[in-house]
Design an enzyme around this catalytic site. Structure first.
Site, short mmCIF file in Angstrom:
data_model
loop_
_atom_site.label_atom_id
_atom_site.label_comp_id
_atom_site.label_asym_id
_atom_site.label_seq_id
_atom_site.Cartn_x
_atom_site.Cartn_y
_atom_site.Cartn_z
N GLY A 719 36.97 44.97 35.28
CA GLY A 719 37.22 43.54 35.17
C GLY A 719 36.30 42.71 36.02
N ASP A 831 38.84 57.61 43.49
CA ASP A 831 37.58 56.88 43.28
C ASP A 831 37.04 56.36 44.60
OD1 ASP A 831 35.44 55.94 41.82
OD2 ASP A 831 36.45 54.11 41.14
#
Length: 1023
Positions: A719, A831
């Site tokens: 995003g 991550d």
């Protein structure tokens, strides 16, 4: 800051008489007054720190010759030396040195000056040193023609970019030119071959391309030439360099050269050092190199050279270092190598060499390092290898050597590292070999050694004197008992004696090895009980006692080893039940109790309940849900008796009722939180729902207002991130996820994770907004410093000082430690990368972006040492270059996957390089770092970020080796994040940073002198 080159020292000595002269009334001369004003102008333009150059004041002009760093002669300022005075505030400056007509020497080195400094109109200037700063741009602002007397120009270790300056070719007297350690790009101008007075030229450590111009062969006065390291030249070494007959140093290493080594280099009769390593050179070693009789160092390693070592090299009788490793050489190790009288370092490993090791090796020279490993050598280890008494490293592994280990090595007190594994050595281990006072690493595995493990032959050797950290005797024919004298090896971290013929009991003295990390005694004939004393080895992460004849119960003391990850007790004769305390150990990630005579019910807490039933096979009297074997049957078909459960008591029912009430309370509390602050913000079809996790002074209106293109501060695959303002004017960050409200894109994971945790080193999720027709939106506290990745790798070359880098590492480690050890269930980030570590206005670190986070099944609740069990994912998620090998291959993820990724971040902090893309196709930062350093501490400076002008190498090496522990291939051998925090806290000035607010047992920094020493934790990393 580099040491002054001898030529520069001579220049300073030459200038010294100018600095000690004195002329009556020199403070009253008009010219001297002008010099003082020029110096005041320089100070002002440098924006100096308040506490430096205090004597440089307008009201003190008459005493200019007494100012700090200023020297006068003949009534004029002739020398300005403000090197290493830390004058810079870090703010960019634009400074010019001019108006000092008599100035002969200028040094601004080692001050970290950011920006641009130019020098012009100084006709007497002969010496300039601006090295060790952060000067950027090019050198176009330097008016070199107005410096006709310049002889020394040192601009090493800055941030200069653009092309190499052409103006230096207009300096007729220039003898010393150092432009190394910068970011100059483009080609080396052919005009550089016209600076005929040059005696020293260094262009190494830049981004130069093209070919090495043959015109450099015209610099016949040249004595030292450095062109390698990070440059990427096309083609090969120009044969014209053979004309540089005065050359004593030629270093053209690590710059992508191809082709063969020119035979013309054999004409450099004065050459002392020839470094051509780490290129792509092919062909044979020219026999003409044997003409370089003055040569003391020859390094042609890490190329693709073929053929045999030429016999002409026998004439290199002054040679101290001979490195030919990592090539494709064949034939024998020449006998003349053993006759070289001054040879100290001989490294020929990873070639195709055959034949015997020269029998006289070590007899004629004071050998200190010998590495002939990974060849096809036969014969015996030379008897005289340590005759000089100075040998510290002997590596002969991965060959076909046979015969006994020379008995003389058992008294070679200088030895620190010995690697003889993977040969065919026989006979016994020499007496005293294991107990040498300086020995740190001894590998004898995969041989045919027999006889006993020797006891300590010297009663005077105490445990405090031994430095042995790793001992590997596995896969031999050793027999007899394990000696109690092993307790003298008090520094031992790894003890591997598997697959031998050892018998007798495991000595209780093993409990004296308090620093032991890995213990493998499997595949022997050891008998008797497992000693309770093993529980005193509090650093153990790996225990393998499988395939022996051990009997008796499993000691409950093992549960006291809080960091134990791997436990294998299979294929013994152990009895009774598995202690409940071991069943409750949350640190275990792998365990095997199969094929013993264990009985009773399996513990239903901790990690054991997640093990496969094969971990308990061969124990027919064990029962429990994991085995699909109920415990309420009195006997089975084979006559074995299972344990019947006890009858429930009133206390049991009360406990169940209390737990039920607690669960209901948690559910109602969670529902109340989700209802809090939720309300529609639009029409019936596009209603916004707003939920806050903290007391905030903004609402949905402020969030929607900031989602404009002009407020975008970042874009990613998930995003767009906007910068916004709360009603009070405070900054917020709004992350709008792609795909609309019906697409998750990590939204639920991020809400579930960040909405439930609190830690100073984890970014705070303030609120979230949802709209079924529009988007999912997350609102965070704003991090004004951007991401660590942007700061380290951005186009501006964003510079982080070493001290700040180390603190970022420690702060980020504390955030991950909280996720792994203080959250229940454990949270695995999945991550971890530099772009997901955000920096506040004060550059404090916060772990961010939990879109891929996963909760792992919990074993022991908050505060557990290691509470997760691996889970299989449907696909690999994460970022290329950070993904742990086991995750990529098996799709299984656990907390050690995060540890690997964090190790990559640590390498970024040390090297300043990206994880991929800088090292060639298929090579990442982990492979590159291992290859360049080969695990050696002395090689760490080769990988340090060159933007760091001065760094404490002890801290850099420490951080580097912590990273190496984190990126080990075997996930079991990686440290936990708690151990990482402990190791990073070893240096007091960093350990004093604010600890996490979680439990003191997990995140608080230990006392600096009690943290684990990472150089010894896993010494098998060190080659």
């Amino acid at each position: 800051m580099k040491a002054l080159h001898p030529f520069v020292l001579l220049s300073l000595i030459f200038l010294l008489p100018l600095s000690i002269g004195s002329v009556d009334g020199y403070g009253h001369g008009e010219a001297l007054h002008g010099d003082a004003l020029a110096l005041l102008s320089l100070k002002a333009s440098l924006s100096c720190r308040p506490h430096v150059l205090r004597s440089w004041l307008p009201g003190n002009v008459a005493s200019v010759c007494e100012w700090t760093g200023v020297r006068c002669a003949g009534g004029r300022v002739v020398s300005v030396d403000i090197a290493n005075m830390n004058v810079s505030t870090g703010a960019p400056v634009t400074a010019e040195v001019t108006g000092l007509a008599a100035l002969a020497s200028l040094s601004l080195s080692g001050n970290g000056i950011v920006g641009a400094v130019a020098v012009s109109a100084l006709p007497e200037l002969r010496y300039v040193n601006v090295s060790g700063n952060q000067l950027g741009g090019g050198l176009d602002g330097w008016d070199f023609p107005s410096l006709p007397s310049l002889e020394v120009f040192d601009a090493y270790d800055n941030n200069f970019s653009s092309s190499l300056p052409a103006g230096v070719t207009a300096l007729p007297r220039l003898r010393y030119l150092d432009l190394g350690g910068n970011y100059f790009s483009g080609v080396i101008p052919a005009s550089y071959g016209g600076m005929l007075a040059l005696e020293y030229l260094s262009l190494n450590g830049n981004n130069l391309q093209g070919t090495i111009p043959p015109e450099l062969g015209n610099l016949t006065s040249l004595r030292e030439l450095y062109l390698g390291y990070y440059n990427a030249f096309d083609g090969g070494i120009p044969p014209e360099l053979g004309r540089l007959r005065n050359l004593t140093m030629l270093d053209v290493s690590n710059c992508g050269l191809t082709g063969s080594i020119p035979s013309e280099l054999g004409e450099l009769a004065s050459l002392d050092t020839l470094f051509l390593h780490t290129n792509q050179l092919t062909g044979e070693i020219p026999p003409e190199l044997g003409n370089l009789t003055a040569l003391t160092r020859l390094d042609l390693s890490n190329n693709a050279l073929t053929g045999e070592v030429p016999s002409t090299l026998a004439s290199l009788t002054s040679l101290r270092l001979l490195n030919l490793f990592l090539n494709r050489l064949h034939g024998p190790v020449p006998d003349f190598v053993a006759a070289m009288p001054r040879l100290e370092t001989l490294q020929l490993f990873m070639n195709n060499l055959t034949g015997r090791v020269p029998a006289g090796l070590g007899a004629s020279a004071a050998l200190r390092l010998v590495d002939l490993s990974s060849n096809r050598l036969t014969g015996m280890i030379p008897e005289m290898l340590c005759s000089s008494g100075e040998l510290h490293t002997a590596i002969l592994m991965n060959n076909f050597l046979f015969g006994p280990i020379p008995g003389a090595l058992g008294s070679c007190a200088s030895l620190t590292r010995v690697r003889f594994g993977h040969n065919y050595l026989n006979g016994s281990i020499p007496a005293g070999f294991l107990y040498l006072p300086r020995l740190n690493l001894l590998e004898l595995q995969n041989n045919l050694l027999s006889g006993p493990v020797p006891s300590n032959p010297s009663p005077t050797l105490t445990g405090s004197e031994s430095q042995l950290a790793q001992l590997n005797l596995s896969n031999n024919l050793l027999s007899g008992p394990l000696p109690a004298a092993l307790a003298n090896l008090s520094a031992l971290q790894t003890l591997l004696v598997s697959n031998n013929r050892l018998a007798g009991a495991v000595p209780p003295e093993v409990g004296e090895l308090r620093l032991l990390v890995k213990l493998d005694l499997s595949g022997n004939e050891l008998s008797g009980p497992i000693p309770e004393a093993i529980g005193r080895c509090g650093q153990l992460t790996y225990i393998d006692l499988s395939t022996n004849k051990l009997s008796g119960p499993i000691p409950e003391a093992i549960a006291g080893i809080r960091v134990l990850n791997y436990l294998n007790l299979s294929r013994n004769q152990l009895e009774e039940s598995i202690p409940a305390a071991i069943g409750a150990m949350s640190s275990l990630t792998a365990a095997d109790f199969s094929y013993n005579d264990l009985s009773g019910q399996l513990p239903d807490t901790g990690q054991l309940r997640y093990l496969n039933e094969t971990a308990f096979a061969g124990n027919p009297r064990l029962c429990g849900p994991v085995l699909n074997r109920p415990c309420n049957i009195s006997s089975d078909a084979g006559g074995s008796t299972a344990v019947s459960p006890r009858r429930a008591t009133a206390g049991d029912y009360k406990l169940v009722f209390a737990l039920g009430l607690l669960a209901c309370s948690v559910i109602f509390a969670a529902a109340a939180v989700l209802r809090a602050r939720s309300y529609p913000g639009g029409g019936p079809d596009g209603a916004w729902r707003f939920t806050a996790f903290h007391k905030v002074d903004f609402g949905i209106a402020e969030v929607i207002e900031c989602m404009k293109d002009g407020n975008v501060v970042g874009r990613g695959g998930a995003g767009v991130v906007y910068a916004g303002r709360a009603r009070s004017g405070g900054a917020i960050a709004v992350k709008r996820l792609n795909g609309g409200g019906r697409h998750d894109h990590g939204f639920r994971a991020e809400i579930r994770t960040l909405g439930s945790i609190r830690h100073r080193n984890i970014v705070r999720l303030l609120a979230f907004c949802t709209n079924d027709q529009e988007a999912n939106v997350l609102v965070y506290e704003y991090m004004g410093g951007g991401s660590l990745g942007e700061v380290l790798h951005g186009k501006g070359g964003g510079f982080l000082a070493w001290d700040r880098r180390y603190r970022i590492a420690l702060e980020a480690a504390r955030g991950l430690c909280y996720l792994h050890h203080d959250c229940s269930p454990m949270i695995v980030h999945r991550d971890v990368k530099s772009n997901n570590i955000l920096l506040g206005d004060g550059l404090e670190a916060h772990v961010a972006d939990f879109g891929l986070a996963k909760f792992l099944r919990s074993g022991a609740g908050a505060g557990a040492a290691n509470a997760g069990a691996s889970e299989c994912m449907s696909a690999v998620a994460g970022s290329y270059g950070y993904i742990a090998p086991e995750y990529a291959y098996t799709l299984r993820v656990d907390e050690k996957s995060d540890v690997y990724s964090f190790g990559v971040v640590l390498l970024e902090l040390v090297t300043g390089r990206r994880p991929v893309g800088d090292f060639g196709e298929g090579v990442d930062i982990v492979q590159w770092a291992k290859r360049v350093t080969d695990g050696r501490r002395e090689s760490v400076p080769k990988v340090v970020d060159r933007r760091l002008s001065t760094v404490p190498m002890d801290e850099v090496s420490h951080l580097f080796f912590v990273s190496m522990l984190c990126v080990q291939e075997n996930s079991v051998e990686r440290p936990t994040m708690r151990e990482v925090v402990q190791m990073l806290s070893e240096f007091p000035r960093h350990a004093s940073t604010q600890p996490s607010p979680s439990s003191a047992s997990s995140s608080s920094a230990p006392e600096p002198d009690k943290g684990p020493n990472c150089y010894k934790l896993f010494p098998d990393l060190l080659n």
